[in-house]
Design an enzyme around this catalytic site. Structure first.
Site, mmCIF file in Angstrom:
data_model
loop_
_atom_site.group_PDB
_atom_site.id
_atom_site.type_symbol
_atom_site.label_atom_id
_atom_site.label_comp_id
_atom_site.label_asym_id
_atom_site.label_seq_id
_atom_site.Cartn_x
_atom_site.Cartn_y
_atom_site.Cartn_z
ATOM 1 N N LYS A 71 56.163 46.565 50.551
ATOM 2 C CA LYS A 71 55.018 47.192 50.218
ATOM 3 C C LYS A 71 53.925 47.602 51.454
ATOM 4 O O LYS A 71 53.496 48.369 51.311
ATOM 5 C CB LYS A 71 54.137 46.274 49.228
ATOM 6 C CG LYS A 71 54.747 46.380 48.055
ATOM 7 C CD LYS A 71 53.937 45.387 47.130
ATOM 8 C CE LYS A 71 54.476 45.127 45.509
ATOM 9 N NZ LYS A 71 53.617 44.319 44.697
ATOM 10 N N ARG A 155 42.957 29.950 52.458
ATOM 11 C CA ARG A 155 43.197 29.004 53.176
ATOM 12 C C ARG A 155 43.297 29.386 54.497
ATOM 13 O O ARG A 155 43.476 28.539 55.421
ATOM 14 C CB ARG A 155 44.292 28.261 52.675
ATOM 15 C CG ARG A 155 44.072 27.420 51.379
ATOM 16 C CD ARG A 155 45.015 26.602 50.862
ATOM 17 N NE ARG A 155 44.919 25.445 49.876
ATOM 18 C CZ ARG A 155 45.401 26.229 48.686
ATOM 19 N NH1 ARG A 155 46.039 27.500 48.372
ATOM 20 N NH2 ARG A 155 45.130 25.406 47.618
#
Length: 282
Positions: A71, A155
């Site tokens: 992608k 994170r």
């Protein structure tokens, strides 16, 4: 567009492609709408991606889809990119224009379209869980739709902060990256919560680390994981009185957008739903 005397062909490029329901859905929709089109799934190794794109263009394919891990890499081999694909670097749809293949991102657009069935995102306060390919597309579409604030929860500051900066600097939306420390309590008056990580993929017991007591019935909750559709997040949000959108609805919305861009026809949603439920044995 290919010569009308030729059978239009589309392809899914990915590695692996086994288990992807797109071909099954599209072929069912083609048959229902009387279109003599074909959709094929092709496993393409990363080192062969450039050749695969050149082959699609040379053979007159009318477009297709791009799955992981391609992608982000495929954009350099295409003639141009749509706005969201260009800003995020993520392409999931290929579309033939004249004799070139262009790249679009319809994943974020699908989430936005599903949201708009419930509420107008303009002026809304949003929390996006994740900073990966899907999260980037969703965040950009929300910004383009006029969201007032977008918090990126992840994170990894090395990827989360650039996304927040893109929204802030280029799209002029109040955006901030927040380091995800478990469990996260949503800010008061959060209108939209969109889960765009891989947590829960094929694991109905997986828990998104949220403080669910911070959810109120004023928050619309979207979980982009479609297998299974009824994730722990969707069920927990519903129990708190929230409106919810599951990943199956997002998948079906994305498939309908893609079908419409390729063919100019609005597909029958029930046909798409029946096909994907049969393929995934839901």
């Amino acid at each position: 567009m290919a010569d009308v005397s030729l059978q239009p062909i589309l392809a899914l490029l990915g590695c692996p492609v086994a288990g992807n329901p797109t071909q099954f859905m599209m072929e069912r929709a083609f048959a229902h709408h009387g279109l003599d089109w074909r959709y094929i799934s092709v496993e393409v190794r990363p080192e062969d991606l450039a050749d695969a794109v050149r082959g699609m263009r040379a053979m007159g394919f009318v477009g297709g889809n791009c799955a992981n891990p391609h992608k982000e890499a495929i954009g350099q081999y295409l003639a141009r990119l749509g706005s969201t694909a260009e800003m995020t670097g993520v392409v999931n749809l290929l579309l033939r224009q004249e004799d070139q293949l262009v790249g679009e991102n319809t994943e974020g657009r699908a989430v936005l379209e599903a949201i708009r069935q419930r509420l107008d995102p303009t002026g809304r306060r949003c929390v996006v869980l994740g900073d990966g390919r899907l999260a980037r597309a969703v965040a950009v579409e929300l910004a383009l739709a006029g969201a007032e604030q977008i918090l990126i929860l992840s994170r990894n500051p090395a990827s989360g902060r650039p996304l927040a900066n893109l929204l802030l600097d280029r799209l002029e939306v109040a955006a901030q990256h927040i380091l995800w420390e478990e469990p996260y309590a949503l800010p008061p008056q959060t209108d939209l919560l969109i889960h765009a990580t891989s947590i829960g993929q094929q694991n109905p017991e997986a828990r998104v680390p949220l403080d669910f007591s911070s959810l109120t019935d004023a928050t619309l909750v979207v979980d982009c994981q479609f297998l299974p559709p009824q994730t722990h997040l969707v069920q927990s949000a519903a129990q708190r009185g929230c409106q919810t959108i599951d990943g199956l609805e997002v998948l079906l919305t994305r498939a309908a957008i893609d079908f419409r861009l390729w063919t100019g026809i609005d597909p029958n949603q029930e046909v798409l739903r029946e096909a994907v439920e049969e393929f995934l044995e839901l």
